[in-house]
Design an enzyme around this catalytic site. Sequence first.
Site, PDB file in Angstrom:
ATOM      1  N   LYS A 121      -9.664  -6.892   7.952  1.00 24.23           N
ATOM      2  CA  LYS A 121      -8.664  -6.438   8.924  1.00 24.23           C
ATOM      3  C   LYS A 121      -9.056  -7.002  10.276  1.00 24.23           C
ATOM      4  O   LYS A 121     -10.192  -6.815  10.733  1.00 24.23           O
ATOM      5  CB  LYS A 121      -8.615  -4.913   8.986  1.00 24.23           C
ATOM      6  CG  LYS A 121      -7.981  -4.279   7.767  1.00 24.23           C
ATOM      7  CD  LYS A 121      -7.860  -2.782   7.916  1.00 24.23           C
ATOM      8  CE  LYS A 121      -7.283  -2.183   6.636  1.00 24.23           C
ATOM      9  NZ  LYS A 121      -7.459  -0.731   6.581  1.00 24.23           N
TER      10      LYS A 121
ATOM     11  N   LYS B 238      -1.005  -1.109  -4.460  1.00 29.52           N
ATOM     12  CA  LYS B 238      -2.192  -0.319  -4.107  1.00 29.52           C
ATOM     13  C   LYS B 238      -1.742   1.110  -3.890  1.00 29.52           C
ATOM     14  O   LYS B 238      -0.756   1.356  -3.195  1.00 29.52           O
ATOM     15  CB  LYS B 238      -2.813  -0.894  -2.836  1.00 29.52           C
ATOM     16  CG  LYS B 238      -3.708   0.040  -2.037  1.00 29.52           C
ATOM     17  CD  LYS B 238      -4.467  -0.754  -0.977  1.00 29.52           C
ATOM     18  CE  LYS B 238      -4.665   0.040   0.292  1.00 29.52           C
ATOM     19  NZ  LYS B 238      -5.309  -0.778   1.346  1.00 29.52           N
TER      20      LYS B 238
ATOM     21  N   GLY C 210      -3.943  -4.034   6.208  1.00 30.11           N
ATOM     22  CA  GLY C 210      -2.966  -3.704   7.250  1.00 30.11           C
ATOM     23  C   GLY C 210      -3.279  -2.362   7.869  1.00 30.11           C
ATOM     24  O   GLY C 210      -4.041  -1.562   7.308  1.00 30.11           O
TER      25      GLY C 210
ATOM     26  N   ASP D  58      -7.112   2.903  -3.288  1.00 27.43           N
ATOM     27  CA  ASP D  58      -7.859   2.943  -2.024  1.00 27.43           C
ATOM     28  C   ASP D  58      -8.188   4.393  -1.693  1.00 27.43           C
ATOM     29  O   ASP D  58      -7.291   5.218  -1.522  1.00 27.43           O
ATOM     30  CB  ASP D  58      -7.012   2.315  -0.906  1.00 27.43           C
ATOM     31  CG  ASP D  58      -7.766   2.203   0.416  1.00 27.43           C
ATOM     32  OD1 ASP D  58      -8.943   2.621   0.488  1.00 27.43           O
ATOM     33  OD2 ASP D  58      -7.172   1.696   1.394  1.00 27.43           O
TER      34      ASP D  58
ATOM     35  N   LYS E 173      -2.958   5.049  -2.771  1.00 29.72           N
ATOM     36  CA  LYS E 173      -4.005   5.811  -2.105  1.00 29.72           C
ATOM     37  C   LYS E 173      -4.460   6.929  -3.025  1.00 29.72           C
ATOM     38  O   LYS E 173      -3.631   7.552  -3.717  1.00 29.72           O
ATOM     39  CB  LYS E 173      -3.469   6.391  -0.795  1.00 29.72           C
ATOM     40  CG  LYS E 173      -3.130   5.328   0.244  1.00 29.72           C
ATOM     41  CD  LYS E 173      -4.392   4.721   0.842  1.00 29.72           C
ATOM     42  CE  LYS E 173      -4.062   3.805   2.008  1.00 29.72           C
ATOM     43  NZ  LYS E 173      -5.278   3.277   2.652  1.00 29.72           N
TER      44      LYS E 173
ATOM     45  N   ASP F 181     -13.773  -2.007   2.809  1.00 29.57           N
ATOM     46  CA  ASP F 181     -12.850  -2.026   3.944  1.00 29.57           C
ATOM     47  C   ASP F 181     -13.598  -1.489   5.173  1.00 29.57           C
ATOM     48  O   ASP F 181     -14.241  -2.250   5.914  1.00 29.57           O
ATOM     49  CB  ASP F 181     -11.595  -1.190   3.597  1.00 29.57           C
ATOM     50  CG  ASP F 181     -10.600  -1.029   4.743  1.00 29.57           C
ATOM     51  OD1 ASP F 181     -10.900  -1.446   5.869  1.00 29.57           O
ATOM     52  OD2 ASP F 181      -9.506  -0.450   4.540  1.00 29.57           O
TER      53      ASP F 181
ATOM     54  N   SER G 112       0.864  -1.172   0.000  1.00 30.98           N
ATOM     55  CA  SER G 112       0.000   0.000   0.000  1.00 30.98           C
ATOM     56  C   SER G 112       0.906   1.228   0.000  1.00 30.98           C
ATOM     57  O   SER G 112       1.722   1.400   0.902  1.00 30.98           O
ATOM     58  CB  SER G 112      -0.877  -0.016   1.248  1.00 30.98           C
ATOM     59  OG  SER G 112      -1.651   1.164   1.322  1.00 30.98           O
TER      60      SER G 112
ATOM     61  N   GLU H 191     -10.991   0.503  -3.556  1.00 31.53           N
ATOM     62  CA  GLU H 191     -11.304   0.183  -2.158  1.00 31.53           C
ATOM     63  C   GLU H 191     -12.013   1.346  -1.477  1.00 31.53           C
ATOM     64  O   GLU H 191     -11.564   2.490  -1.558  1.00 31.53           O
ATOM     65  CB  GLU H 191      -9.977  -0.148  -1.451  1.00 31.53           C
ATOM     66  CG  GLU H 191     -10.112  -0.682  -0.046  1.00 31.53           C
ATOM     67  CD  GLU H 191      -8.735  -1.040   0.548  1.00 31.53           C
ATOM     68  OE1 GLU H 191      -7.746  -1.216  -0.206  1.00 31.53           O
ATOM     69  OE2 GLU H 191      -8.660  -1.132   1.783  1.00 31.53           O
TER      70      GLU H 191
HETATM   71  O1  OSB Z   1      -7.272   1.701   4.351  1.00 29.31           O
HETATM   72  O2  OSB Z   1      -6.021   0.023   4.163  1.00 29.31           O
HETATM   73  C1  OSB Z   1      -6.234   1.130   4.642  1.00 29.31           C
HETATM   74  C2  OSB Z   1      -3.196   2.263   6.671  1.00 29.31           C
HETATM   75  C3  OSB Z   1      -3.805   2.954   7.698  1.00 29.31           C
HETATM   76  C4  OSB Z   1      -5.174   3.088   7.687  1.00 29.31           C
HETATM   77  C5  OSB Z   1      -5.936   2.508   6.661  1.00 29.31           C
HETATM   78  C6  OSB Z   1      -5.328   1.797   5.653  1.00 29.31           C
HETATM   79  C7  OSB Z   1      -3.933   1.704   5.637  1.00 29.31           C
HETATM   80  C8  OSB Z   1      -3.189   1.066   4.574  1.00 29.31           C
HETATM   81  C9  OSB Z   1      -1.815   0.578   4.916  1.00 29.31           C
HETATM   82  O3  OSB Z   1      -3.553   1.002   3.429  1.00 29.31           O
HETATM   83  C10 OSB Z   1      -1.699  -0.895   4.977  1.00 29.31           C
HETATM   84  C11 OSB Z   1      -0.367  -1.273   5.544  1.00 29.31           C
HETATM   85  O4  OSB Z   1       0.605  -1.192   4.822  1.00 29.31           O
HETATM   86  O5  OSB Z   1      -0.313  -1.637   6.735  1.00 29.31           O
HETATM   87 MG    MG Z   2      -8.396   0.593   2.976  1.00 32.08          MG
END
Ligand code: OSB
Ligand code: MG
Length: 376
Positions: free
Chosen positions: A265, A164, A293, A191, A166, A241, A138, A216
């Site tokens: 999660k 992925k 994560g 995402d 953001k 999510d 991510s 996402e």
């Molecule tokens: O939406 O998946 C998410 C991190 C913090 C809060 C929300 C998210 C995330 C990530 C990071 O996308 C995932 C990771 O690398 O731990």
């Molecule tokens: Mg997410």
Amino acid sequence: MGIKVEQLILRQIRMPLVHFFETSFGRTHERDIVLVEAVSDGVSGWGEVTAGENPFYNEEWTGSVWPLLIDYVAPRVLGHEFASAAEVNDRTAHIRGHNMARGGVEAAIWDLEARLKGEPLWKTIGGGARREIGCGVSIGIQDTVDQLLEKIETELAAGYQRIKMKIKPGWDVDVIRRVRERFPSIKLMADANSAYTLADMENLKRLDEFYLMMIEQPLAHDDIIDHAVLQAALSTPICLDECIRSAHQAEQAIRLHAGRIVNIKLGRVGGFAEAKRVHDICQANSIPVWCGGMLESGIGRAHNIALSTLPNFVLPGDVSASKRYWRKDIVHPPVEVTSRGTIEARDDSGFGYDIDKDYLESLAARREDLYAARLF
Ligand code: OSB
Ligand code: MG
């Protein structure tokens, strides 16, 4: 074999990230993480509370977790005789919300059960369908598109199976276009962390041209119905999510066709027992899942690896190597990724890694020792 937790030790540790992580709701430079140690018969099990530093992903944050655990979770768990960790979730189900706090304790007791039995955690939770889990990364919002392209390049070179990125309004279509021009054939997804509404429908439809694996949580953190409307209008699969916090919500989202993929999660759904129920409902409805994560330390990361060995975790998840987040992790060895872009589930008992106790204690900002009341 029953489990009676005699002591719970809470620690809050501070760990600076190697690189800031930015989502549509904000930028994080360092983590304040609450860890749970559950002790029985001189054996310790460990869990991680995955709440962020602010109540922006969901309602929980490091500061809400602490009193919730002390005042509500610990009194229900300490001294209680559990036949198995599978019963812990029910024991705290009277608490509304606060799934991450509840889930951190629940995960610690699963790890404790595994260690008391002398078996790997993946086995205790009923996993093991695969012993090597597929990994993606991510990548947060960057200051420039060039920085993003460079980061993607680095992660692909490390072997990660999917990227992925953001997105948020103003960092979406044009940025994805440039990523696609540079990397036409990679597995790519976006995402949004709830940054859009149905008023953005036309803009979101433009994402279809980039043949993303999925988008996402584009809409509100607590929405299912609008996601169903959006999914009907998009060819890109929606992955849910934030809005899936229980098996019941997963079931409702599936029934309404609000998405075609679910990110599970552990903390968001309150631990392994509920994560397994979400997994099973998705599997029964041919909805693939993957493990999300929350910028975890090695402890939460190791729990995510165990979870990802359940059969329906068929898509690469967000669980990646320790070194992407930490200069030095609190577990040893650090979590590492193979050149195939996978993590191998370990056979050591419990979550499978050693804890660097001295290092962990050096990071601790606060600690609370809680005991089962003794009746003399
Ligand atoms: O939406 O998946 C998410 C991190 C913090 C809060 C929300 C998210 C995330 C990530 C990071 O996308 C995932 C990771 O690398 O731990
Ligand atoms: Mg997410």
